[in-house]
Design an enzyme around this catalytic site. Structure first.
Site, mmCIF file in Angstrom:
data_model
loop_
_atom_site.group_PDB
_atom_site.id
_atom_site.type_symbol
_atom_site.label_atom_id
_atom_site.label_comp_id
_atom_site.label_asym_id
_atom_site.label_seq_id
_atom_site.Cartn_x
_atom_site.Cartn_y
_atom_site.Cartn_z
ATOM 1 N N SER A 25 47.988 79.375 26.641
ATOM 2 C CA SER A 25 47.230 78.668 27.672
ATOM 3 C C SER A 25 46.001 78.034 27.044
ATOM 4 O O SER A 25 45.808 78.092 25.850
ATOM 5 C CB SER A 25 46.773 79.642 28.755
ATOM 6 O OG SER A 25 45.973 80.658 28.162
ATOM 7 N N TYR A 58 48.815 75.182 30.122
ATOM 8 C CA TYR A 58 48.295 75.403 31.466
ATOM 9 C C TYR A 58 46.906 76.008 31.374
ATOM 10 O O TYR A 58 46.545 76.641 30.379
ATOM 11 C CB TYR A 58 49.239 76.283 32.299
ATOM 12 C CG TYR A 58 49.462 77.661 31.726
ATOM 13 C CD1 TYR A 58 48.668 78.738 32.119
ATOM 14 C CD2 TYR A 58 50.464 77.891 30.792
ATOM 15 C CE1 TYR A 58 48.865 79.999 31.589
ATOM 16 C CE2 TYR A 58 50.667 79.146 30.265
ATOM 17 C CZ TYR A 58 49.873 80.206 30.671
ATOM 18 O OH TYR A 58 50.071 81.454 30.137
#
Length: 126
Positions: A25, A58
């Site tokens: 991430s 993300y």
């Protein structure tokens, strides 16, 4: 027809951490997420200004006011601490929605604190 438009951007943030063994991430200072409207777990594009790498991952929330911009997991292989990056999120909308839509553009200083915000990019001149 739906268009994909820039929803939000964090411009020229400095990478503070590169954690290969952390779950994949990008951890972003929570204040920057709030200012841009980028949601936790939303897909974001990362453009490394320093080395030219471009990839997606993300967003996850880092501590508010920490200045953290940490690329984690496989994304850590694309950056180094100190690199300048742009974080961008896009939204799909109708042509009618696009006519009045304004993105959230957040500009940061060397410590990843907000220096100013805008909803448009100046016209590029010759």
């Amino acid at each position: 027809m739906h268009l994909s438009l820039l929803k939000a951007k964090i411009h020229r943030a400095t990478v503070t951490h590169s954690e290969l063994n952390y779950e994949g991430s990008i951890a972003i200072d929570g204040l920057l997420l709030e200012a841009t409207g980028i949601r936790e777990f939303e897909q974001v594009h990362i453009w490394d200004v320093t080395n030219g790498a471009r990839f997606s991952t993300y967003a996850i929330r880092a501590e508010d006011g920490s200045g953290i911009m940490s690329l984690n997991g496989g994304a850590a292989r694309h950056v180094q601490v100190g690199d300048l990056i742009i974080v961008a999120a896009f939204a799909s909308m109708s042509e009618d929605e696009a006519k009045t839509f304004k993105p959230n553009l957040v500009y940061v200083n060397a410590h990843n604190a907000i220096s100013h915000t805008n909803h448009s990019i100046p016209t590029q001149a010759a």
